[in-house]
Design a protein around this motif. Structure first.
Motif, PDB file in Angstrom:
ATOM      1  N   LEU A  55      -8.463 -44.030   8.108  1.00  0.00           N
ATOM      2  CA  LEU A  55      -9.446 -43.410   9.004  1.00  0.00           C
ATOM      3  C   LEU A  55      -9.879 -42.049   8.478  1.00  0.00           C
ATOM      4  N   GLN A  56      -8.986 -41.355   7.795  1.00  0.00           N
ATOM      5  CA  GLN A  56      -9.384 -40.101   7.163  1.00  0.00           C
ATOM      6  C   GLN A  56     -10.369 -40.362   6.024  1.00  0.00           C
ATOM      7  N   GLU A  57     -10.101 -41.388   5.237  1.00  0.00           N
ATOM      8  CA  GLU A  57     -11.023 -41.719   4.145  1.00  0.00           C
ATOM      9  C   GLU A  57     -12.425 -42.032   4.671  1.00  0.00           C
ATOM     10  N   LYS A  62      -9.114 -36.057  10.404  1.00  0.00           N
ATOM     11  CA  LYS A  62      -8.417 -35.342   9.339  1.00  0.00           C
ATOM     12  C   LYS A  62      -6.978 -35.158   9.777  1.00  0.00           C
ATOM     13  N   VAL A  63      -6.044 -35.297   8.831  1.00  0.00           N
ATOM     14  CA  VAL A  63      -4.640 -35.140   9.214  1.00  0.00           C
ATOM     15  C   VAL A  63      -4.349 -33.709   9.642  1.00  0.00           C
ATOM     16  N   SER A  64      -5.207 -32.776   9.265  1.00  0.00           N
ATOM     17  CA  SER A  64      -5.036 -31.384   9.687  1.00  0.00           C
ATOM     18  C   SER A  64      -5.566 -31.136  11.092  1.00  0.00           C
ATOM     19  N   VAL A  67      -3.586 -32.664  17.432  1.00  0.00           N
ATOM     20  CA  VAL A  67      -3.437 -33.900  18.199  1.00  0.00           C
ATOM     21  C   VAL A  67      -4.325 -33.885  19.433  1.00  0.00           C
ATOM     22  N   VAL A  68      -4.471 -32.716  20.063  1.00  0.00           N
ATOM     23  CA  VAL A  68      -5.243 -32.633  21.311  1.00  0.00           C
ATOM     24  C   VAL A  68      -6.730 -32.916  21.103  1.00  0.00           C
ATOM     25  N   LYS A  69      -7.192 -32.894  19.871  1.00  0.00           N
ATOM     26  CA  LYS A  69      -8.593 -33.254  19.614  1.00  0.00           C
ATOM     27  C   LYS A  69      -8.835 -34.705  20.006  1.00  0.00           C
ATOM     28  N   VAL A 170      -3.899 -42.430  18.803  1.00  0.00           N
ATOM     29  CA  VAL A 170      -5.009 -41.812  18.066  1.00  0.00           C
ATOM     30  C   VAL A 170      -5.800 -42.875  17.303  1.00  0.00           C
ATOM     31  N   ILE A 171      -5.099 -43.780  16.636  1.00  0.00           N
ATOM     32  CA  ILE A 171      -5.769 -44.850  15.878  1.00  0.00           C
ATOM     33  C   ILE A 171      -6.652 -45.671  16.806  1.00  0.00           C
ATOM     34  N   GLU A 172      -6.154 -45.986  17.987  1.00  0.00           N
ATOM     35  CA  GLU A 172      -6.951 -46.772  18.942  1.00  0.00           C
ATOM     36  C   GLU A 172      -8.210 -46.020  19.367  1.00  0.00           C
ATOM     37  N   ARG A 173      -8.072 -44.749  19.685  1.00  0.00           N
ATOM     38  CA  ARG A 173      -9.230 -44.002  20.182  1.00  0.00           C
ATOM     39  C   ARG A 173     -10.271 -43.760  19.091  1.00  0.00           C
ATOM     40  N   VAL A 174      -9.792 -43.521  17.875  1.00  0.00           N
ATOM     41  CA  VAL A 174     -10.726 -43.231  16.789  1.00  0.00           C
ATOM     42  C   VAL A 174     -11.408 -44.501  16.290  1.00  0.00           C
ATOM     43  N   SER A 175     -10.664 -45.590  16.187  1.00  0.00           N
ATOM     44  CA  SER A 175     -11.218 -46.835  15.634  1.00  0.00           C
ATOM     45  C   SER A 175     -11.927 -47.678  16.677  1.00  0.00           C
ATOM     46  N   GLY A 176     -11.587 -47.466  17.961  1.00  0.00           N
ATOM     47  CA  GLY A 176     -12.155 -48.304  19.014  1.00  0.00           C
ATOM     48  C   GLY A 176     -11.529 -49.678  19.079  1.00  0.00           C
ATOM     49  N   MET A 177     -10.371 -49.857  18.418  1.00  0.00           N
ATOM     50  CA  MET A 177      -9.683 -51.146  18.388  1.00  0.00           C
ATOM     51  C   MET A 177      -8.248 -50.971  18.851  1.00  0.00           C
TER      52      MET A 177
END
Length: 458
Positions: A55-57, A62-64, A67-69, A170-177
């Motif tokens: 997801l960063q790629e 960004k890993v930096s 988390v609250v973002k 986080v993966i779920e919210r960012v990817s939508g899956m």
């Protein structure tokens, strides 16, 4: 005794050695083979790290980033600390979160349905724990239970299932899956891991699935322990099921710099980031992103392990030699790490017993041992009690006692389930011991522990 265990080794991507011990069932009616499905437990964490790097790629995080973002509900007693925790801190187990009992809240429905519930050593708090079925449940529990952090983000290591569970959110919210769907579509399928998955219903439909076993209590004996434990809010921390053949394919990511069978899973830059040592987590061992890194005989061991009911797993890649190895077992106390390394040592021409770290007695005057005495209670439900004995220590945990000998400054080693384990005591600025690193968890010393031990000895 191990009812069923499978060891696989590959060299430059070609399987060279696959050997099974026992069977899928203790009665040997079903032999284990390279496509037998086992739980891989916490080896799942490396898949979570791969997903984050993908997801960063793609420019989606960004890993930096804090988390609250992505999880604004993430909060702690120390609000400033919560704001400072980044995805990288979760990936490297350096968020400062102390060990929590939340895994058992997430497992609670599986535990209550387990016919052998009374035969497991479980936290006394289990009946009072809430059901942690969702990420929202977990976030609320962390906010209420985490208490004071172990240290500023990035400064102390303590293995955290909670941190990797939050990465799943986080993966779920960012990817939508859903997390499991994302991993299947972006890692398992491109890597050709056709016998791997999360859904227990899917697993039970497959042929060649291991039975689960456990060394039970009341009385102590090896038992058949049917029923796969599931923890929906913790799936990203340890609930993938896989096979030796599939895991050898997966390890190609780290051998090749990101490809499996010509399919690009990660960029070489992301693989380097995942395998860069971030913080010490044991003698001669560093934690990276969902992986452990050990300098070894002029080479590098890229590794991780896992333990769960009916599961002991270990994976290793030695990129410099093109070697990969996997051990999967259906009994939690199997010394999977030692077995994996012994197999690799044989291939490398080293003595089979060569260890990851130097095992040599270290001078420790008996009069200094009292500083380590005390109780070290973990919120996960385990209390480590330490007493001085002669020139070493007696460690009591989960109803068992072992003798530990000093092998370094504040570092003690002992035999546990056929492997060499360690505890490292952590002094504060005043020189007094305030915590111990045991089982990769940093556990605070109880303030009144020394007084309690002295009273018990009186």
């Amino acid at each position: 005794m191990t009812p069923g265990q499978k060891l696989g080794m590959a060299e430059h991507g070609e399987p060279r050695w696959v050997r099974g011990y026992g069977g899928r069932e203790a009665e040997r009616r079903g032999p284990a083979h390279a496509d037998t499905i086992y739980p891989i437990a916490s080896v799942t964490k490396s898949f979570t790290a791969v997903a984050v790097m993908q997801l960063q790629e793609r420019g989606l995080l960004k890993v930096s980033d804090p988390v609250v973002k992505y999880l604004p509900e993430f909060r702690l007693r120390d609000a400033a600390h919560a704001q400072a925790v980044t995805l990288e801190h979760l990936l490297s187990n350096t968020s400062g979160l102390p060990p929590l009992v939340s895994l058992y809240g997430s497992l609670k429905r599986s535990l209550e349905a387990d016919p052998n519930l009374s035969r497991f050593l479980l936290p006394e708090r289990l009946p009072q724990l809430p059901y942690l079925d969702t990420y929202e449940d977990l976030l609320d529990f962390i906010a209420e239970e985490a208490g004071d952090p172990l240290g500023p983000p990035g400064t102390v290591f303590s293995y955290s299932n909670d941190g990797f569970a939050l990465l799943g959110a986080v993966i779920e919210r960012v990817s939508g899956m859903p997390y499991a769907d994302y991993v299947r579509a972006n890692i398992l399928e491109p890597a050709g891991m056709t016998r791997s998955g999360f859904d227990p219903a899917w697993v039970q439909q497959q042929a060649g699935v291991t039975q689960l076993y456990h060394m039970a209590v009341n009385p102590p004996e090896l038992i058949h322990a049917p029923g796969w434990w599931e923890a929906p809010a913790m799936v990203a921390a340890g609930f993938l099921k896989s096979t030796v053949n599939d895991m050898l394919r997966y390890l190609e990511i780290y051998r090749t710099g990101g490809t499996v069978g010509g399919e690009r899973i990660l960029s070489p830059e992301s693989v380097r980031a995942m395998t860069t040592p971030r913080i010490p987590c044991g003698p001669n061992m560093w934690y990276a992103y969902g992986l452990m890194i050990t300098p070894y005989q002029g080479m590098t061991l890229v590794e991780h392990g896992g333990n769960l009911k009916g599961a002991a797993s270990w994976i290793t890649c030695i990129p410099e030699r093109g070697l990969t190895a996997v051990v999967l077992s259906n009994l939690i106390i199997t010394p999977a790490a030692r077995i994996t390394l012994a197999a690799l040592n044989g291939r490398l021409g080293l003595p089979l017993a060569t260890n990851r770290f130097e095992d040599r007695d270290h001078p420790c005057p008996p009069e200094t041992l009292a500083m380590y005495e005390g109780h070290y209670p973990s919120a996960e439900g385990v209390v480590l009690t330490v007493r001085a004995a002669g020139d070493g220590l007696i460690l009591q945990m989960m109803g068992a006692e072992v003798k530990a000998r000093c092998i370094g400054e504040h570092l003690f080693a002992f035999e546990q389930h056929g492997d060499l384990a360690t505890v490292r005591f952590v002094p504060g600025p005043d020189g007094r011991i305030w915590a111990v690193l045991s089982g990769f968890r940093l556990i605070r010393k109880a303030a009144d522990a020394a007084a309690e031990v002295a009273a018990a000895d009186a």
